[in-house]
Motif scaffolding. Structure first.
Motif, PDB file in Angstrom:
ATOM      1  N   THR A  15       0.823  -1.202   0.000  1.00 46.93           N
ATOM      2  CA  THR A  15       0.000   0.000   0.000  1.00 46.93           C
ATOM      3  C   THR A  15       0.860   1.255   0.000  1.00 46.93           C
ATOM      4  OG1 THR A  15      -1.723  -1.204   1.148  1.00 46.93           O
ATOM      5  CG2 THR A  15      -1.894   1.176   1.158  1.00 46.93           C
ATOM      6  N   THR A  35      -5.276  -3.971   4.257  1.00 51.75           N
ATOM      7  CA  THR A  35      -6.018  -3.820   3.022  1.00 51.75           C
ATOM      8  C   THR A  35      -6.890  -5.059   2.825  1.00 51.75           C
ATOM      9  OG1 THR A  35      -4.059  -2.755   2.145  1.00 51.75           O
ATOM     10  CG2 THR A  35      -5.771  -3.305   0.562  1.00 51.75           C
ATOM     11  N   ASP A  53      -3.776  -2.214  -5.919  1.00 53.04           N
ATOM     12  CA  ASP A  53      -3.235  -2.618  -4.619  1.00 53.04           C
ATOM     13  C   ASP A  53      -4.096  -3.764  -4.110  1.00 53.04           C
ATOM     14  OD1 ASP A  53      -1.965  -2.698  -2.191  1.00 53.04           O
ATOM     15  OD2 ASP A  53      -3.161  -1.077  -1.322  1.00 53.04           O
TER      16      ASP A  53
HETATM   17 MG    MG Z   1      -2.019  -2.818   2.296  1.00 50.08          MG
END
Ligand code: MG
Ligand code: GDP
Length: 695
Positions: A15, A35, A53
């Protein structure tokens, strides 16, 4: 359009790299599972390049929902290049994923991240060797410092533009496995993308449940191989991957043999005896400083900037000079400025809290807390994994509840969702601060106390729920890797703080603004002598009328006034609004509360149902109306119980007489202690199958 997917283990810096490459502002936390969804963004300088991502994965055989998200993206979205981020301090584990990424058939660029730490530890990584072994270009980068990032991204884009369809080399398993894979490849239907054939063959060989395959012939081949190795197919594959990595790791990296700094700090911070006192001390400091030390700011701002001698006065003078209608002046000064102003006056404190939280997260301490709490939780049959959502929830409950997705065990996940919002989030800080400064003259213990009551509520609820039939079961193992400590950059702390604080200010400008207008209207209008209109005494307003109906609920808790009832109800819209309501209704908080009833009010509002946004998140993650209702019901009942005991027993200690209410409070407390201490009933849960048969 070109698509580049960032793939790698949890917490390897994906990230952070994504933010650097795209200029966006996604949440970076120093632990696994931050995430949970794929996020796309455009490369800064080249607008036709999309960067994705992905959630962190350890392998392409997913166990958790977010791992499925990452894998599906890699297979179904067909990125042109996979940019494999590798934590250089943990090569073995990270390369395990790399061996699998290379099999997908999409070109892979390797980025060895955290090179700053690798160098600090004195280790050397041999890029040429890695390139040769894994058959892909390899770069050293530091997403944190920004070194090597541009070069690496450029190569990935170049590869995506020129190399379409040329798969990377992948390593080979033993001959027996290889021939089985060849056989399975040949069985795949013609439609199968050539690129992905090896990947699918491996997955079928592993009997991956998510790759639906119906090839009975394969089964006998797989069985033969399993018989030969006397192991199941999935383990055979995993084993051979690790063997391969072990065989080449010494050529890829030279270790210096120094004890890394992180380990030295950890011998202290995660020490059996010191860890809890250190944790208590740190959180104490954080809340003490943001609420008590910076508390003066809130008073100063609300008095001078927004108060009677500040914006309110200026606005009133200006509006009357242009002959504005009286009601409009009142709406603007007594409604909007008072309501929004009282919420905004807490911005300095919020910023300070967020700076601390971002710092603690980013330096790596927060993941230690989960690790430390796991030791404590385990004694009670709870898993430390539940603590990660709680840490996230200290900023805001919504992402906190969402991060419960990383918990596989459904009972533990539900329990975590129910208890996460007990921790005071950023929006509750103003309420704590208001009570601490208005009723306790900024006593040092009020704010830390609110935090630790939150933690105690989580632990005790966990213990109690776990002993019921609904949640009983084994505790799932929690393996947390501790990331390296590092000094956060000012930029990353500032970015996280800015992001969260901006959210707070935005809410003040939208929800709180609307709510303040509503509160102003409802508190200034009403029926008086049978006619509807502006009322001179608030007690005659519609709001007072509505509050009067609700206030009976809170009489036992000591704050049975219509103002407190309205504040509590509007706190469900957004917790900051509690402060906003008082801004409109009260000159000072001391008008409506004693210290004890104020404290009871505070605790009730900290523990009861969270704001609508968080309730929505609960609904989404529970994915069931019944469970959502249970969660919210439990929170409200628990809050009611705690506040009732605090108020009733507090009254007694303050020199009051023993009343029936005190007796009820003591009985409730005894019941609570019983639920907490009783032995978990054996076989409290019927095995699912038996229940079905009986029915
Ligand atoms: Mg992440
Ligand atoms: P993700 O889980 O892979 O998305 O990882 P994050 O981007 O959330 O980063 C995890 C942690 O590693 C954060 O605390 C980052 O500050 C830290 N980090 C990322 N890249 C580097 C790096 O190059 N050097 C150092 N020292 N820390 C890094």
């Amino acid at each position: 359009m070109i698509k580049i997917a960032l793939a790698g283990n949890p917490n390897c810096g994906k990230t952070m790299l994504f933010n650097t490459l795209t200029g966006s502002n996604q949440y970076v936390g120093n632990w696994a599972g931050v995430t949970v969804e794929a996020k796309e963004g455009r490369l800064r300088d080249e607008q036709d390049v999309i960067i994705a991502d992905l959630p962190g994965i350890y392998s392409l055989s997913p166990y958790t929902p977010e791992e499925v998200v990452a894998r599906n993206y890699l297979i179904n979205e067909e990125p042109d290049v996979i940019l494999n981020i590798i934590d250089g301090t943990n090569l073995e584990r990270n390369l395990y994923l790399t061996t699998q990424l290379c099999e997908i058939g999409i070109p892979v660029v390797m980025a060895i991240n955290m090179i700053d730490i690798v160098k600090r530890n004195g280790d050397i990584i041999n890029l040429d060797e890695i390139s040769e072994h894994f058959g892909c270009v390899c770069f050293e980068i530091s997403a944190l410092k920004g070194t090597g990032v541009k070069k690496c991204a450029k190569k990935a884009v170049e590869l995506a533009r020129t190399n379409k369809g040329v798969p990377p080399i992948h390593h080979s398993f033993d001959d027996r496995v290889e021939s089985a894979l060849h056989f399975i490849s040949a069985m795949l239907p013609d439609g199968t993308d050539m690129l992905h054939k090896r990947y699918f063959a491996t997955k079928i060989f592993e009997r991956d449940s998510l790759v639906s395959a119906d090839f009975p012939d394969c089964e006998s081949i797989i069985r033969d191989v399993e018989k030969y190795y006397d192991d199941d197919s999935e383990s055979i594959i995993a084993d051979q991957r690790y063997k391969y990595i072990t065989s080449c790791i010494d050529e890829c990296r030279t270790k210096s043999g120094k004890i890394p700094i992180s380990d030295r700090i950890d011998s202290f911070v995660t020490n059996k005896y010191l860890s809890l006192p250190i944790f208590v001390l740190i959180m104490f400091g954080v809340y003490y400083i943001s609420v008590s030390v910076f508390g003066g700011f809130a008073d100063y701002i609300s008095d001078n900037l927004f108060g009677e001698s500040g914006l309110k006065l200026i606005a009133a003078q200006f509006l009357s000079s242009i002959n504005c209608a009286g009601w409009l002046i009142s709406l603007i000064t007594d409604g909007i400025i008072a309501g929004v102003g009282s919420v905004l006056s807490f911005v300095p404190q919020i910023v300070v809290l967020f700076i601390f939280l971002s710092f603690l997260e980013d330096c790596g301490y927060m993941s230690r807390i989960a690790f430390i709490m796991d030791r404590l939780f385990r004694k009670f049959g709870l898993s430390g994994k539940s603590f990660i959502p709680i840490l996230v929830g200290t900023g805001c409950g919504v992402p906190g509840i969402m991060s419960s997705r990383t918990i596989e065990n459904v009972n533990e996940r539900r329990m975590t969702i129910i208890t996460t919002t007990f921790i005071p989030c950023g929006a509750k800080l103003p309420v704590i601060s208001l009570i601490a400064s208005g009723l306790f003259s900024k006593a040092w213990w009020v704010a830390p106390c609110a935090y630790f009551i939150g933690i105690a509520s989580i632990i005790s609820s966990g213990i109690i729920l776990k002993k019921t039939r609904l949640f009983s079961g084994d505790t799932s193992p929690f393996v947390m890797e501790l990331p390296n400590y590092h000094m956060p950059t000012i930029r990353s702390v500032a970015r996280a703080t800015w992001d969260r604080s901006l959210g707070y200010v935005k809410k003040a400008g939208t929800i709180i603004l609307l709510a303040s207008c509503a509160v102003w209207f409802l508190s200034d209008f009403g029926f008086y002598n049978g006619r509807f209109g502006m009322v001179s005494r608030m007690d005659n307003s519609i709001l007072a009328y509505l509050g009067n109906i609700a206030e009976v609920i809170f009489v036992p808790l000591g704050f049975g006034t219509w103002q407190a009832a309205v504040a509590t109800l509007l706190g469900l819209v957004a917790k900051e609004e509690i402060v906003g309501v008082f801004g409109v209704l009260y000159g000072s908080i001391g008008e409506g509360f004693t210290a004890l009833s104020g404290f009871s009010f505070l605790i009730f509002n900290l523990l009861c149902a969270p704001c609508v946004a968080a309730m929505g998140a609960i609904r989404k993650e529970m994915n069931s109306f019944k469970w959502t209702a249970f969660a919210i019901g439990y929170q409200c009942c628990f809050a009611y119980f705690v506040s009732f005991c605090i108020y009733r027993i507090g009254l007694l200690f303050a020199g009051g007489r023993l009343t029936p209410s005190t007796v009820i409070a003591f009985s409730a407390l005894a019941f609570f202690a019983f639920m907490l201490l009783r032995k978990a009933p054996k076989n409290s849960r019927l095995p699912e199958k038996e229940t079905v048969n009986a029915a």
